[in-house]
Scaffold this motif. Structure first.
Motif, PDB file in Angstrom:
ATOM      1  N   GLU A 387      45.309  41.718  36.289  1.00  0.00           N
ATOM      2  CA  GLU A 387      44.588  41.366  37.516  1.00  0.00           C
ATOM      3  C   GLU A 387      43.735  42.514  38.054  1.00  0.00           C
ATOM      4  N   VAL A 388      44.132  43.762  37.737  1.00  0.00           N
ATOM      5  CA  VAL A 388      43.353  44.889  38.272  1.00  0.00           C
ATOM      6  C   VAL A 388      41.899  44.817  37.808  1.00  0.00           C
ATOM      7  N   ILE A 389      41.679  44.286  36.621  1.00  0.00           N
ATOM      8  CA  ILE A 389      40.306  44.201  36.118  1.00  0.00           C
ATOM      9  C   ILE A 389      39.527  43.154  36.911  1.00  0.00           C
ATOM     10  N   ARG A 390      40.224  42.047  37.231  1.00  0.00           N
ATOM     11  CA  ARG A 390      39.584  41.033  38.058  1.00  0.00           C
ATOM     12  C   ARG A 390      39.166  41.634  39.403  1.00  0.00           C
ATOM     13  N   GLU A 391      40.028  42.514  39.933  1.00  0.00           N
ATOM     14  CA  GLU A 391      39.697  43.160  41.207  1.00  0.00           C
ATOM     15  C   GLU A 391      38.461  44.047  41.093  1.00  0.00           C
ATOM     16  N   VAL A 392      38.377  44.755  39.946  1.00  0.00           N
ATOM     17  CA  VAL A 392      37.186  45.591  39.734  1.00  0.00           C
ATOM     18  C   VAL A 392      35.948  44.700  39.660  1.00  0.00           C
ATOM     19  N   VAL A 393      36.080  43.557  38.962  1.00  0.00           N
ATOM     20  CA  VAL A 393      34.962  42.628  38.839  1.00  0.00           C
ATOM     21  C   VAL A 393      34.512  42.186  40.230  1.00  0.00           C
ATOM     22  N   GLU A 394      35.485  41.818  41.073  1.00  0.00           N
ATOM     23  CA  GLU A 394      35.143  41.383  42.433  1.00  0.00           C
ATOM     24  C   GLU A 394      34.408  42.466  43.181  1.00  0.00           C
ATOM     25  N   GLU A 395      34.972  43.677  43.089  1.00  0.00           N
ATOM     26  CA  GLU A 395      34.389  44.784  43.833  1.00  0.00           C
ATOM     27  C   GLU A 395      32.954  45.060  43.387  1.00  0.00           C
ATOM     28  N   LYS A 396      32.723  44.940  42.066  1.00  0.00           N
ATOM     29  CA  LYS A 396      31.393  45.250  41.541  1.00  0.00           C
ATOM     30  C   LYS A 396      30.393  44.130  41.789  1.00  0.00           C
ATOM     31  N   LEU A 397      30.884  42.895  41.839  1.00  0.00           N
ATOM     32  CA  LEU A 397      29.949  41.770  41.869  1.00  0.00           C
ATOM     33  C   LEU A 397      29.807  41.095  43.219  1.00  0.00           C
ATOM     34  N   LEU A 398      30.898  40.985  43.943  1.00  0.00           N
ATOM     35  CA  LEU A 398      30.877  40.192  45.160  1.00  0.00           C
ATOM     36  C   LEU A 398      29.849  40.729  46.150  1.00  0.00           C
ATOM     37  N   ALA A 399      29.093  39.806  46.697  1.00  0.00           N
ATOM     38  CA  ALA A 399      28.079  40.107  47.701  1.00  0.00           C
ATOM     39  C   ALA A 399      26.903  40.908  47.145  1.00  0.00           C
TER      40      ALA A 399
END
Lengths: 444, 295
Positions: A387-399
């Protein structure tokens, strides 16, 4: 629901079950589900079909349409209409006479011309109110026709089920032979004229034996976008030449418009420098709405902001046999497998006017994360949680406002882009703001 | 297929002026807030400066209230246990920050005729200044589109969604404009046009009040006419003062800034000009009246 209302559904279930089950038994079962257990009609129908050993997926998917919304090239159309006119006619097919009925049907949104190709099986007369199932539409000379072919089913409806408005004319679609831009091409168009540069062309044989055909497939582009084409006649097309194709037609594959032209078409050659270089230049940005209007796009560039990163994004495992995503250590098809790691992102891109689902594979995801798969695997192992990778994805992509490039398909879930390239926006905010300011102040 | 509700781009001033909510009919049907310019909002995307954040709930059951400022006003956020992702993100944030919020609009009508609007966030994310500027630009464009749609609709009698779609406006906007005109009557589009102009100037520092030299000039600095307005240098001086005086983290007291600036040779009038310029650029803000803080 009373007996009369149940009747068309009973008929539909009987059809799905191959008319092997007595209708009174189906009616009894359906009545039980609906009036005793009070489940929804769809669930009830599916359950009844299943109980009698049939395939619930064979039930009409309920592509319920209104006449005014019908476009060319639609399949499995269900529409409740009143038959306004029904004219018998005889046509010749392969030298043999064949009966046909044509006329006009209408609902409260408008009227449409129709052709019934099997009048011996289905009887229609003016004044009938019916549910047409599994119809299909075609566009001819800019007019949309409803066809009732050998798969069509007609169920009688009560007289007051449809209020017909025959004052609204048949829906018309574009395609009157006027020149069009590639980005305007939409599924079902006929008699289209396009000027574009041939990017690639390849000779292919399709079909076998007597039905084998030669087709010349490739890609064309103008300054608005790219489109795949199939030429069913050898026009001796060559890469890089600029051609004006008339009397072409458009067919959609998963919503992506494809240009087709055969013997009837006219191909004129224009000088090669009559069109700017559209091969190496980046495609012009298009809005999601614009792509939505024509159903899909080939190699489109869309600017928007990522507003959601869906579950199943980040580091995933795939089945070594079928490449399907492995969930909780099991593949849907192959059961417990030792999956191999992969990266992907499923996100929602929103441009303020519309949304699409963006799907990014490993290379695009790696580029956006600035991290390769091995590094992701290492970090996930360290954290003992993928899940940590999903979190990185969110941080990099969201908004983030992004420019996404790729093919845009259309399925039951809406528009979906298979992203080939993702990058931060290259919009000069200040320059755009200055332009807009000049426009806006000019108004005052 | 039921499509995903799109995220509208609206400025706080337009959003907060909304007084019409259309409740969805039937189960799970979405509700929409109709703004005076006809945005039919279920979901929004906004990017601005998070200026305040308070937990008015308990530690176990937090309820965060946050304020986010854009060039036209303030968005009010409220996020509790049913917004776990946003609540967890907010709990970690220290204002001021540039943040992006994806959220759903909520309304509160304590009595007939009044309506308060707020946002229940789905996602809150810290972003950079480039993302904020792009949002302001996008929102200017979207607002202008709505202004134009309203003005076209005012020419029609009666306003018709179908006609608007024929003119190229999207169906949700066309429907929204017709509903807005029906509810709000004749909308003062000129006021919103001024708002857009101000927001655009916000993106163009050279347009917003005093000139700020953008590019390096060949002319030696000494020759520059000091009367022309605050130079970037003096802005730096004032920024430095504000930062130095802000010992509590709650902002520097205005009177102290005035006296410190005086010592640095910056007169009161000039100081006003400089701080206005800094406020316009979004480099400082006023957490409370009489205090100033660096973003």
């Amino acid at each position: 629901m009373n007996k009369e209302e149940l009747a068309p559904h009973v008929k539909e279930i009987a059809r799905v079950l191959g008319n092997k089950v007595d209708e009174s038994r189906i009616e009894e079962e359906l009545d039980n589900y609906l009036n005793v257990y009070r489940v929804s009609l769809d669930t009830a129908k599916r359950s009844v079909v299943k109980n009698f050993g049939g395939d619930p997926n064979a039930l009409a998917k309920g592509n319920r349409r209104k006449v005014a919304d019908l476009k060319g090239g639609e399949q499995n159309v269900d529409v409740a209409v009143k038959v306004v006119t029904a004219n018998p006619k005889e046509i010749e097919v392969d030298g043999k006479p064949r009966p046909l009925v044509y006329g006009i049907m209408a609902d409260e949104t408008g009227s449409i011309s129709y052709s019934l190709w099997d009048p011996q099986r289905i009887a229609l007369k003016a004044g009938d109110v019916v549910m047409v199932r599994n119809g299909y539409t075609k566009e001819y000379n800019g007019r949309v026709d409803l066809n009732l072919g050998n798969r069509a089913i007609v169920e009688a409806l009560p007289q007051d089920a449809v209020v017909a408005d025959t004052t609204v004319s048949t829906p018309m679609a574009m395609g009157s032979g006027e020149p069009m831009k590639v980005a305007q091409l939409a599924d079902g168009m006929n008699n289209v004229t396009v000027t574009a540069r041939v990017l690639s062309v390849e000779r292919k044989e399709v079909g076998e034996g007597e039905t084998a055909k030669v087709v010349f497939q490739g890609m064309m582009a103008d300054d608005t976008g790219k489109v795949q084409f199939s030429a069913w006649h050898d026009f001796e097309l060559k890469p890089n030449e600029v051609v004006k194709v008339s009397k072409a037609y458009v067919k959609g594959w998963k919503g992506v418009p494809k240009l087709n032209f055969g013997e009837r078409a006219v191909v004129a050659r224009l000088s090669e420098d009559s069109m700017p270089d559209v091969v190496s230049s980046r495609p012009k940005p298009r809005t999601i709405e614009d792509v939505e209007r024509v159903g899909g796009a080939t190699d489109a560039l869309i600017i928007g902001t990522i507003v959601d990163v869906k579950e199943g994004s980040g580091l995933i495992k795939r089945c070594p046999q079928c490449k399907r995503v492995v969930q909780k250590g099991a593949c849907r098809l192959h059961g417990k497998v030792d999956g191999y790691p992969d990266l992907r992102v499923k996100a929602v891109l929103d441009d303020g006017n519309s949304t699409l689902t963006a799907v990014m594979g490993r290379p695009v995801t790696e580029a956006l994360l600035g991290m390769n798969l091995d590094e992701c695997v290492r970090q996930a192992k360290e954290a003992m949680n993928a899940e940590v990778i999903r979190e990185v994805v969110e941080e990099k992509l969201l908004a983030r406002p992004l420019e996404l490039r790729g093919n845009v398909l259309n399925d039951e879930y809406g528009l979906m882009m298979i992203v080939s390239e993702a990058s931060p926006i290259r919009v000069d905010v200040q320059a755009r703001a200055a332009e807009l300011l000049a426009e806006t102040e000019g108004f005052q | 297929m039921i499509g995903r509700e799109l995220a509208w781009r609206v400025f706080a001033a337009e959003f907060n002026s909304s007084r019409l909510e259309i409740k969805g009919e039937g189960e799970k049907a979405p509700s929409h807030l109709v703004t005076p310019l006809g945005a039919m909002i279920n979901r929004v995307l906004l990017v601005g400066v998070l200026t305040d954040i308070d937990n008015i709930g308990t530690e176990e059951e937090p309820l965060w209230r946050a304020r986010i400022q854009d060039p036209t006003g303030t968005f009010y956020l409220s996020s509790g246990q049913y917004q776990p992702e946003a609540t967890a993100a907010l709990a970690k944030m220290q204002p001021p920050k540039f943040v992006a919020v994806v959220g759903k609009c909520r309304t509160y009508s304590p009595e007939e005729g009044t309506m308060y609007v707020s946002i229940r966030p789905e996602k809150v994310q810290v972003v950079d200044i480039a993302a904020r500027d792009f949002w302001v630009l996008e929102t200017c464009q979207a607002t202008m589109r709505r202004i134009n749609a309203v003005e076209e609709a005012l020419e029609m009698s009666p306003p018709s969604a179908e006609e608007l779609v024929k003119l190229g406006y999207s169906l949700p906007l066309a429907n929204g404009v017709v509903k807005a005109l029906d509810h709000y009557g004749e909308v003062e589009t000129q006021r919103y046009r001024h708002m857009v102009v101000d927001a655009l100037k916000f993106l163009l520092p050279e347009m917003a009040g005093p000139e700020v030299p953008e590019h390096v000039s060949d002319i030696p600095e000494e020759i520059e006419d000091e009367e022309e307005g605050p130079s970037a240098d003096k802005e730096q001086v004032v920024l430095g003062i504000v930062q130095r005086l802000d010992k509590t983290g709650k902002g520097a007291v205005w009177d102290d800034i005035v006296s410190e600036a005086g010592k640095a040779g910056i007169e009161r009038d000039e100081l006003d000009e400089i701080t206005n310029s800094l406020l316009d650029k979004g480099l400082v803000y006023e957490p409370v009246l009489g205090k100033m803080k660096i973003i």
